[in-house]
Write a protein that holds these residues in place. Structure first.
Motif, PDB file in Angstrom:
ATOM      1  N   GLY A  36      26.032 -26.446   6.663  1.00 31.93           N
ATOM      2  CA  GLY A  36      25.526 -26.552   5.300  1.00 31.93           C
ATOM      3  C   GLY A  36      25.985 -25.481   4.346  1.00 31.93           C
ATOM      4  N   LEU A  37      27.122 -24.828   4.626  1.00 29.56           N
ATOM      5  CA  LEU A  37      27.671 -23.827   3.725  1.00 29.56           C
ATOM      6  C   LEU A  37      28.819 -24.411   2.914  1.00 29.56           C
ATOM      7  N   ASP A  38      29.050 -23.843   1.742  1.00 27.19           N
ATOM      8  CA  ASP A  38      30.103 -24.318   0.850  1.00 27.19           C
ATOM      9  C   ASP A  38      31.349 -23.440   1.033  1.00 27.19           C
ATOM     10  N   PRO A  39      32.453 -24.002   1.560  1.00 25.88           N
ATOM     11  CA  PRO A  39      33.658 -23.198   1.778  1.00 25.88           C
ATOM     12  C   PRO A  39      34.610 -23.166   0.591  1.00 25.88           C
ATOM     13  N   PHE A  63      38.070 -14.909   6.519  1.00 26.57           N
ATOM     14  CA  PHE A  63      37.829 -15.452   5.189  1.00 26.57           C
ATOM     15  C   PHE A  63      36.516 -14.913   4.640  1.00 26.57           C
ATOM     16  N   ARG A  64      36.471 -14.714   3.325  1.00 28.20           N
ATOM     17  CA  ARG A  64      35.241 -14.338   2.631  1.00 28.20           C
ATOM     18  C   ARG A  64      34.810 -15.528   1.776  1.00 28.20           C
ATOM     19  N   LEU A  65      33.587 -16.022   2.024  1.00 26.76           N
ATOM     20  CA  LEU A  65      33.088 -17.142   1.236  1.00 26.76           C
ATOM     21  C   LEU A  65      32.808 -16.695  -0.190  1.00 26.76           C
ATOM     22  N   ARG A  66      33.005 -17.594  -1.111  1.00 24.59           N
ATOM     23  CA  ARG A  66      32.806 -17.252  -2.520  1.00 24.59           C
ATOM     24  C   ARG A  66      31.350 -17.412  -2.933  1.00 24.59           C
ATOM     25  N   ARG A  67      30.670 -18.401  -2.382  1.00 26.61           N
ATOM     26  CA  ARG A  67      29.324 -18.743  -2.871  1.00 26.61           C
ATOM     27  C   ARG A  67      28.196 -18.120  -2.057  1.00 26.61           C
ATOM     28  N   ASP A  68      28.518 -17.499  -0.933  1.00 29.83           N
ATOM     29  CA  ASP A  68      27.505 -16.856  -0.090  1.00 29.83           C
ATOM     30  C   ASP A  68      28.068 -15.541   0.435  1.00 29.83           C
ATOM     31  N   PRO A  69      27.194 -14.540   0.676  1.00 27.23           N
ATOM     32  CA  PRO A  69      27.663 -13.247   1.200  1.00 27.23           C
ATOM     33  C   PRO A  69      27.962 -13.338   2.695  1.00 27.23           C
ATOM     34  N   ILE A  70      29.038 -14.047   3.017  1.00 23.61           N
ATOM     35  CA  ILE A  70      29.380 -14.353   4.410  1.00 23.61           C
ATOM     36  C   ILE A  70      30.879 -14.158   4.614  1.00 23.61           C
ATOM     37  N   VAL A  71      31.221 -13.595   5.764  1.00 21.60           N
ATOM     38  CA  VAL A  71      32.613 -13.487   6.194  1.00 21.60           C
ATOM     39  C   VAL A  71      32.777 -14.319   7.457  1.00 21.60           C
TER      40      VAL A  71
END
Length: 300
Positions: free
Chosen positions: A25-28, A42-50
């Motif tokens: 359910g994350l937006d890549p 990769f660093r996601l743009r819409r969530d603070p996730i790597v």
């Protein structure tokens, strides 16, 4: 590795990222490629996730161990990146994806003094019985990387294999001063991220093992002594914070030579599709052959 699986690059790494993100359910969309090495990061743009995309499903046991190590270190008070609380690792496109909480919005690094302090604390830990840790064997690591390499001349491959055999014998003959224990396996400031609170956070846990603790000290020593990537002051702060100066040890040269061989093999796995990496690889191979030119190496 699956014979039909293409070598990891930014395109197939991103395809695996997209599938993994959508499964939880994350937006890549718009994810930034940070780097490609042993993994595509990769660093996601819409969530603070790597997200880290491993090369093949063969990395599944290792990624499970990374998550367990992260959670153990967190309970021990070691500042470490945390795995996202979703079912993972995630299999996608024949690869393994792990999602981590982002320490900061941009990739900045801790200091050598912070690295020395964290390694001192890490090396003091006792491994819990329920957490298995592979024995550290940098010679096997180097041999496996060299065996997987493509795009090199046969002469270069023969040279690297012979160099690995030579250093393997030298490594087996070493006598270490520090007791064996838990080691990060790839300890350097590039794997020490500065968080939003300016505190340093240990990252890249895939090299964790059990073995001579000097292995965790060699990269910082080399970055100063061989390449000039650290100043004398930075190295002294590292050695003082840790409480031991590897440059004074008889084992330094062999450890540095072996680590250098692994660095070259790591770079070679990306050189076939990256002209900058190929130029740097050519330079580094010449250094290994001649023993000169270390100061011309560029961080990669």
């Amino acid at each position: 590795m699956n014979a039909t699986l293409a070598p990891l690059d930014h395109r197939n790494g991103r395809a695996a990222l997209v599938e993994a993100c959508l499964s939880v359910g994350l937006d890549p969309a718009g994810a930034e490629l940070v780097r490609i090495g042993e993994n595509a990061v990769f660093r996601l743009r819409r969530d603070p996730i790597v997200a880290r995309v491993a090369r093949s499903e063969a990395r599944l046991p290792g990624t499970k161990r990374e998550i367990a190590i992260s959670r153990w270190l967190d309970t021990e008070g070691i500042p470490v990146i945390r795995a996202l609380q979703v079912p993972q690792p995630i299999l996608a496109q024949g690869r393994v994806v792990v999602l981590w909480e982002s320490a900061a919005d941009t990739e900045t690094y801790g200091t050598t003094a912070q690295l020395g302090e964290i390694l001192r604390r890490l090396h003091s830990l006792t491994l819990p019985a329920e957490l298995s840790m592979p024995p550290l064997d940098p010679v096997i690591s180097a041999r496996r990387r060299i065996a997987r390499l493509t795009g090199l001349t046969e002469d270069d491959r023969f040279f690297l294999r012979a160099r690995c055999t030579e250093l393997g014998s030298a490594y087996q003959a070493l006598t270490f001063e520090l007791p064996s224990g838990v080691v990060h396996g790839d300890a350097n400031v590039g794997n020490l991220l500065r968080g939003r609170d300016r505190q340093a956070v240990l990252a890249d846990l895939d090299g964790f093992g059990y073995g001579p603790r000097e292995w965790d000290l060699v990269l910082t020593a080399m970055y100063y002594e061989r390449y000039g990537w650290h100043s004398l002051e930075e190295y002294q702060e590292f050695a003082e914070a840790y409480g031991y100066d590897l440059l004074q040890s008889d084992c330094y040269r062999t450890l540095a030579d072996l680590r250098e061989l692994i660095m070259v093999a790591w770079l070679a796995q990306n050189a076939s599709h990256d002209p900058k990496a190929m130029n740097e690889l050519t330079k580094r191979l010449a250094t290994l052959r001649t023993g000169t030119g270390h100061r011309d190496w560029q961080p990669f």
